[in-house]
Design an enzyme around this catalytic site. Structure first.
Site, PDB file in Angstrom:
ATOM      1  N   GLU A 173       0.834  -1.203   0.000  1.00  0.00           N
ATOM      2  CA  GLU A 173       0.000   0.000   0.000  1.00  0.00           C
ATOM      3  C   GLU A 173       0.865   1.248   0.000  1.00  0.00           C
ATOM      4  OE1 GLU A 173       0.909   1.506   2.925  1.00  0.00           O
ATOM      5  OE2 GLU A 173       1.863  -0.367   3.502  1.00  0.00           O
ATOM      6  N   GLU A 316       4.528  -0.570   1.465  1.00  0.00           N
ATOM      7  CA  GLU A 316       4.640  -0.836   0.021  1.00  0.00           C
ATOM      8  C   GLU A 316       4.584  -2.322  -0.319  1.00  0.00           C
ATOM      9  OE1 GLU A 316       8.233   0.855  -1.560  1.00  0.00           O
ATOM     10  OE2 GLU A 316       7.885   2.831  -0.671  1.00  0.00           O
TER      11      GLU A 316
END
Length: 349
Positions: A173, A316
């Site tokens: 994310e 991430e």
């Protein structure tokens, strides 16, 4: 008519396959149990995939990106604009998740599910539901329909990746403010005090951590998310990228695809997915232990043990991508090691 999530069927683990693989692992040329967790991992993979020699290559990495209105309350070390800037960095190949995805030969897809500006780039998959969530300190983060739509988009993106032939899903994310949203979600689910959940996120000071706790505390008091209703929690204090990861996890589990969860934010998403379908956790590995204090609580609620503990807190999907070679090594152990019989080696009496 009120919109609801469609029913999602997740198959049970194949326990018989697990027993078969355990016997085979015990026949390999090594003392019993000498490869530790690697042996348990490959047995779990066999149960997940219903395959005596589970395959997890090629992996697929999906990074969902969205903004958070609560950044207006000064809860992050970085301005909201960094979400857009980091999405462009992903698309240009310059982020950690690009490096780590390349190192494991993963498909990488970047999904704009709620960035606050339009980004016109060919490689970006635009599934924008709205231009960032509302400031949940002042109002609900999103509507019930928007929360459901975000989960459904996540499911569709996960399914598309699986249709490409991916054998393991890694979820990440990007969204400035999403540790605040994740802390609020975890507080609503766990009902534990905020002091034990809230960390520095992108690197805020101790004074601002206290401010962050106050913001979350008031938001929970005002929004009153139902601790037994995952969609209500998402709509009131959640994030669009968090909801997207929830959907992708459900897609992975429904297709018998192992899921590598990253750190605090994606583990919080896994807790929400578990509320929607408890069997989803049977297909999950926690890639690493984040230094965010709430992560230990989230891991415990999932009943899992992280594969790595490297002091990471980037997000991430970076920690999960780093952990993928451990799963891959487990499958190679099973596929390529000789048994005592094949090698003509005497086994222990």
């Amino acid at each position: 008519m009120e919109k609801r999530l469609p029913n999602i069927t997740i198959p049970p683990l194949d326990d018989e396959m697990g027993k078969t693989v355990r016997e085979y692992v015990d026949s390999l040329t090594k003392p019993l149990g000498s490869l530790g967790r690697l042996e348990e991992i490959v047995i779990e993979l066999a149960k997940m995939t219903s395959n005596p020699f589970p395959q997890i290559t090629r992996p697929g990495v999906i990074v969902f990106a969205a903004d958070h209105g609560v950044t207006a309350e000064g809860i992050s070390a970085f301005p909201k604009e960094v979400t857009e800037q980091m999405v462009r960095n992903f698309l240009n190949g310059g982020a950690a998740i690009n490096v780590f995805s390349k190192s494991i030969d993963a498909h990488l897809r970047i999904i704009d599910i709620g960035v606050s500006v339009d980004i016109e780039e060919e490689e970006l998959i635009s599934k924008k539901i709205r231009y960032g969530t509302a400031n949940f300190y002042q109002e609900d983060a999103m509507s019930i329909i928007e929360a459901i739509n975000a989960v459904e988009i996540g499911y569709e993106q996960g399914q598309q990746m699986i249709n490409m032939g991916v054998k393991c899903l890694i979820l990440g994310e990007m969204g400035i403010g999403n540790t605040t949203s994740s802390s609020a979600i975890l507080a609503a689910i766990s009902r534990q005090n905020l002091e034990s959940l809230v960390g520095s996120g992108t690197g805020i000071t101790a004074e601002r951590i206290i401010h962050k706790q106050k913001v979350i505390r008031k938001a929970l008091k005002e929004r009153k998310p139902n601790p037994n209703d995952p969609i209500d929690i998402l709509s009131k204090v959640g994030g669009l990228e968090i909801a997207g990861m929830v959907g992708a996890m459900l897609a992975g589990a429904s297709n018998r695809i192992p899921i590598l969860v990253d750190g605090f934010i994606s583990t919080t998403a896994a807790l929400v997915a578990k509320m929607i379908s408890s069997q989803v956790t049977e297909y999950i590995f926690i890639g690493h232990r984040s230094v965010e204090p709430g992560h230990d609580i989230a891991i415990e609620l999932l009943g899992k043990k992280p594969l790595l503990d490297l002091g990471m807190r980037l997000g991430e999907g970076s920690g999960a991508a780093m952990a993928f070679p451990i799963l891959h090594s487990a499958t190679l152990m099973l596929r390529e090691m000789a048994t005592f019989t094949q090698a003509g080696i005497s086994n222990k009496n």
